[in-house]
Design a protein around this motif. Structure first.
Motif, PDB file in Angstrom:
ATOM      1  N   GLN A 156       0.827  -1.203   0.000  1.00 50.57           N
ATOM      2  CA  GLN A 156       0.000   0.000   0.000  1.00 50.57           C
ATOM      3  C   GLN A 156       0.862   1.255   0.000  1.00 50.57           C
ATOM      4  N   LEU A 157       1.950   1.209   0.719  1.00 54.30           N
ATOM      5  CA  LEU A 157       2.857   2.347   0.788  1.00 54.30           C
ATOM      6  C   LEU A 157       3.346   2.745  -0.599  1.00 54.30           C
ATOM      7  N   PHE A 158       3.679   1.740  -1.421  1.00 55.00           N
ATOM      8  CA  PHE A 158       4.173   2.008  -2.761  1.00 55.00           C
ATOM      9  C   PHE A 158       3.048   2.210  -3.766  1.00 55.00           C
ATOM     10  N   GLY A 159       1.811   2.004  -3.348  1.00 58.18           N
ATOM     11  CA  GLY A 159       0.696   2.137  -4.272  1.00 58.18           C
ATOM     12  C   GLY A 159       0.753   1.129  -5.393  1.00 58.18           C
ATOM     13  N   ALA A 160       1.251  -0.081  -5.093  1.00 55.05           N
ATOM     14  CA  ALA A 160       1.405  -1.109  -6.125  1.00 55.05           C
ATOM     15  C   ALA A 160       0.036  -1.534  -6.639  1.00 55.05           C
ATOM     16  N   GLN A 161      -0.187  -1.356  -7.937  1.00 55.26           N
ATOM     17  CA  GLN A 161      -1.462  -1.723  -8.550  1.00 55.26           C
ATOM     18  C   GLN A 161      -1.476  -3.173  -9.001  1.00 55.26           C
ATOM     19  N   SER A 162      -0.305  -3.753  -9.201  1.00 49.53           N
ATOM     20  CA  SER A 162      -0.200  -5.143  -9.617  1.00 49.53           C
ATOM     21  C   SER A 162       1.156  -5.659  -9.168  1.00 49.53           C
ATOM     22  N   ILE A 163       1.301  -6.966  -9.195  1.00 56.26           N
ATOM     23  CA  ILE A 163       2.588  -7.561  -8.885  1.00 56.26           C
ATOM     24  C   ILE A 163       2.949  -8.554  -9.995  1.00 56.26           C
ATOM     25  N   PRO A 164       4.250  -8.771 -10.199  1.00 54.92           N
ATOM     26  CA  PRO A 164       5.346  -8.190  -9.430  1.00 54.92           C
ATOM     27  C   PRO A 164       5.545  -6.705  -9.718  1.00 54.92           C
ATOM     28  N   THR A 165       5.893  -5.981  -8.670  1.00 54.23           N
ATOM     29  CA  THR A 165       6.367  -4.615  -8.798  1.00 54.23           C
ATOM     30  C   THR A 165       7.737  -4.546  -8.147  1.00 54.23           C
ATOM     31  N   VAL A 166       8.669  -3.919  -8.815  1.00 54.02           N
ATOM     32  CA  VAL A 166      10.049  -3.832  -8.337  1.00 54.02           C
ATOM     33  C   VAL A 166      10.399  -2.361  -8.168  1.00 54.02           C
ATOM     34  N   VAL A 167      10.860  -2.003  -6.968  1.00 50.86           N
ATOM     35  CA  VAL A 167      11.134  -0.604  -6.643  1.00 50.86           C
ATOM     36  C   VAL A 167      12.588  -0.472  -6.208  1.00 50.86           C
ATOM     37  N   ALA A 168      13.287   0.495  -6.772  1.00 51.90           N
ATOM     38  CA  ALA A 168      14.665   0.788  -6.383  1.00 51.90           C
ATOM     39  C   ALA A 168      14.668   1.883  -5.324  1.00 51.90           C
ATOM     40  N   ILE A 169      15.359   1.614  -4.208  1.00 54.54           N
ATOM     41  CA  ILE A 169      15.442   2.574  -3.109  1.00 54.54           C
ATOM     42  C   ILE A 169      16.888   3.013  -2.949  1.00 54.54           C
ATOM     43  N   GLY A 170      17.111   4.315  -2.980  1.00 53.05           N
ATOM     44  CA  GLY A 170      18.437   4.869  -2.778  1.00 53.05           C
ATOM     45  C   GLY A 170      18.347   6.116  -1.925  1.00 53.05           C
ATOM     46  N   ALA A 171      19.256   6.234  -0.964  1.00 59.48           N
ATOM     47  CA  ALA A 171      19.278   7.400  -0.075  1.00 59.48           C
ATOM     48  C   ALA A 171      17.932   7.616   0.612  1.00 59.48           C
ATOM     49  N   GLY A 172      17.261   6.517   0.941  1.00 62.09           N
ATOM     50  CA  GLY A 172      16.040   6.602   1.721  1.00 62.09           C
ATOM     51  C   GLY A 172      14.770   6.888   0.957  1.00 62.09           C
ATOM     52  N   GLN A 173      14.839   6.953  -0.380  1.00 65.96           N
ATOM     53  CA  GLN A 173      13.647   7.265  -1.171  1.00 65.96           C
ATOM     54  C   GLN A 173      13.609   6.408  -2.436  1.00 65.96           C
ATOM     55  N   PRO A 174      12.400   6.149  -2.978  1.00 67.67           N
ATOM     56  CA  PRO A 174      12.308   5.433  -4.253  1.00 67.67           C
ATOM     57  C   PRO A 174      12.880   6.282  -5.378  1.00 67.67           C
ATOM     58  N   VAL A 175      13.659   5.642  -6.244  1.00 64.31           N
ATOM     59  CA  VAL A 175      14.279   6.376  -7.350  1.00 64.31           C
ATOM     60  C   VAL A 175      13.814   5.871  -8.713  1.00 64.31           C
ATOM     61  N   ASP A 176      13.311   4.661  -8.770  1.00 64.17           N
ATOM     62  CA  ASP A 176      12.795   4.138 -10.030  1.00 64.17           C
ATOM     63  C   ASP A 176      12.033   2.850  -9.738  1.00 64.17           C
ATOM     64  N   ALA A 177      11.270   2.372 -10.714  1.00 62.26           N
ATOM     65  CA  ALA A 177      10.464   1.178 -10.499  1.00 62.26           C
ATOM     66  C   ALA A 177       9.983   0.636 -11.833  1.00 62.26           C
ATOM     67  N   PHE A 178       9.584  -0.629 -11.805  1.00 58.40           N
ATOM     68  CA  PHE A 178       8.881  -1.196 -12.948  1.00 58.40           C
ATOM     69  C   PHE A 178       7.948  -2.279 -12.435  1.00 58.40           C
ATOM     70  N   SER A 179       6.971  -2.657 -13.266  1.00 60.24           N
ATOM     71  CA  SER A 179       6.061  -3.736 -12.908  1.00 60.24           C
ATOM     72  C   SER A 179       6.035  -4.750 -14.029  1.00 60.24           C
ATOM     73  N   GLY A 180       5.730  -5.993 -13.665  1.00 63.70           N
ATOM     74  CA  GLY A 180       5.711  -7.067 -14.644  1.00 63.70           C
ATOM     75  C   GLY A 180       7.055  -7.758 -14.748  1.00 63.70           C
ATOM     76  N   ALA A 181       7.078  -8.890 -15.449  1.00 63.10           N
ATOM     77  CA  ALA A 181       8.291  -9.691 -15.594  1.00 63.10           C
ATOM     78  C   ALA A 181       9.044  -9.270 -16.848  1.00 63.10           C
ATOM     79  N   LEU A 182       9.976  -8.338 -16.693  1.00 64.67           N
ATOM     80  CA  LEU A 182      10.777  -7.881 -17.828  1.00 64.67           C
ATOM     81  C   LEU A 182      11.801  -8.940 -18.230  1.00 64.67           C
ATOM     82  N   PRO A 183      12.246  -8.948 -19.483  1.00 67.51           N
ATOM     83  CA  PRO A 183      13.335  -9.833 -19.887  1.00 67.51           C
ATOM     84  C   PRO A 183      14.615  -9.511 -19.115  1.00 67.51           C
ATOM     85  N   GLU A 184      15.423 -10.519 -18.876  1.00 67.32           N
ATOM     86  CA  GLU A 184      16.646 -10.316 -18.095  1.00 67.32           C
ATOM     87  C   GLU A 184      17.558  -9.238 -18.678  1.00 67.32           C
ATOM     88  N   PRO A 185      17.776  -9.180 -19.987  1.00 69.84           N
ATOM     89  CA  PRO A 185      18.645  -8.122 -20.504  1.00 69.84           C
ATOM     90  C   PRO A 185      18.141  -6.713 -20.150  1.00 69.84           C
TER      91      PRO A 185
END
Length: 323
Positions: A125-154
């Motif tokens: 709920q904190l991240f407001g995730a509308q679906s999963i998987p959701t992946v969030v990058a945290i740096g210096a105490g705050q979210p800096v980027d994110a994506f949802s869904g199963a992306l290709p490894e590359p």
């Protein structure tokens, strides 16, 4: 939805929205609520006297109680990738092993914090995730980027590399880990590289052929299936008549216009409108025309996480329209 070409824009939009709406300190009071909870380790990784060490290894589970120390405070020193997953989520089972393997390969430049959203709903709920998987990058105490869904490894590797480049000067743990590890050449699957390069050059036919070759050899390769669906959609959307919606609204019987209009609505991040349009068209048609619209709609569903509520609702409405 995981569009190879649009993933960067979608990711930026998601992270921008989170940066406005998400305050990770919201869990701080809850994290500190248990009595006599050990203090969080300092950013140099050494546990304080009487405290507990940071989670071992590059991959660890996080709960609402440990989120503040294990994610927020840890992110002051190194990049923390939060994987929001659930046991029932099919795409999570594709994505999580890839993230775990990449985290082990990273040598401490970043770590993976896994969050079971069923057991820890407040984090989702904190991240407001509308679906999963959701992946969030945290740096210096705050979210800096994110994506949802199963992306290709590359694509995940490129995403992580861009994050490390952007945060290297702000998070001392990144540079320390890279210096300790020394230069490492990241392995790439040349089959996916070929497909992605063709896609980036706008050669959709070559990209489609490359993904189809992967699937000929590995019919169960879900990443290749997903990427192929994205390539086919992008090729259609870029070739679509920009006036398709006007034509479709003026002539409901024009199937080509209806299909093209739905593609444009998906490309503009309005899937509900696209689903409504095609379900309405299914209701008005019969025979081969109906089957053509149904197949197009099902292909659009494949662009999204199967757990997406919008897809589930549209699937139910499609079933009602057909039967």
């Amino acid at each position: 939805m995981t569009n190879p070409r649009g993933s960067a824009a979608n990711s930026a939009a998601l992270s921008a929205a989170m940066s406005r709406a998400v305050d990770l300190s919201a869990l701080k009071a809850r994290a500190e609520a248990p009595p006599n909870r050990p203090a969080a380790p300092p950013v140099d990784g050494e546990p304080p006297a009487g405290g507990s060490a940071p989670p071992p290894g590059a991959v660890f589970e996080v709960t609402e109680e440990t989120f503040q120390a294990d994610v927020v405070e840890r992110s002051l020193n190194q990049l923390v990738i939060v994987d929001l997953w659930a046991e029932w989520c099919g795409p999570c089972k594709q994505l999580s092993p890839v993230l775990e393997r990449l985290a082990e390969e990273a040598g401490g430049a970043w770590v993976l914090a896994k969050v079971d959203v069923d057991a820890n709903p407040r984090i989702a709920q904190l991240f407001g995730a509308q679906s999963i998987p959701t992946v969030v990058a945290i740096g210096a105490g705050q979210p800096v980027d994110a994506f949802s869904g199963a992306l290709p490894e590359p694509e995940i590797r490129k995403w992580l590399g861009a994050l490390l480049d952007a945060l290297r000067d702000r998070l001392p743990g990144i540079q320390a880990a890279e210096e300790a590890r020394g230069p490492v050449e990241e392995p790439e699957d040349p089959r996916f590289t070929e497909a992605e390069e063709a896609f980036e050059q706008g050669d959709f036919a070559a990209a489609q052929a490359a993904y189809e070759r992967i699937l000929d050899a590995e019919p169960a390769n879900e990443l290749a299936k997903s990427a192929l669906a994205q390539v086919k959609f992008t090729a259609r959307a870029e070739a679509a008549d920009p006036d398709a919606r006007t034509k479709a609204d003026a002539d409901p019987a024009d199937l080509d216009a209806q299909l093209a209009a739905a593609d444009l609505e998906i490309a503009e991040q309005d899937p509900e409108a696209a689903f409504r349009r095609l379900i309405g068209t299914v209701r008005r048609t019969t025979g081969e025309d109906r089957n053509r619209v149904r197949e197009h709609l099902v292909a659009l569903f494949d662009l999204f996480d199967p757990a997406d509520e919008r897809v589930g609702k549209a699937r139910r409405e499609l079933a009602s329209a057909l039967f």
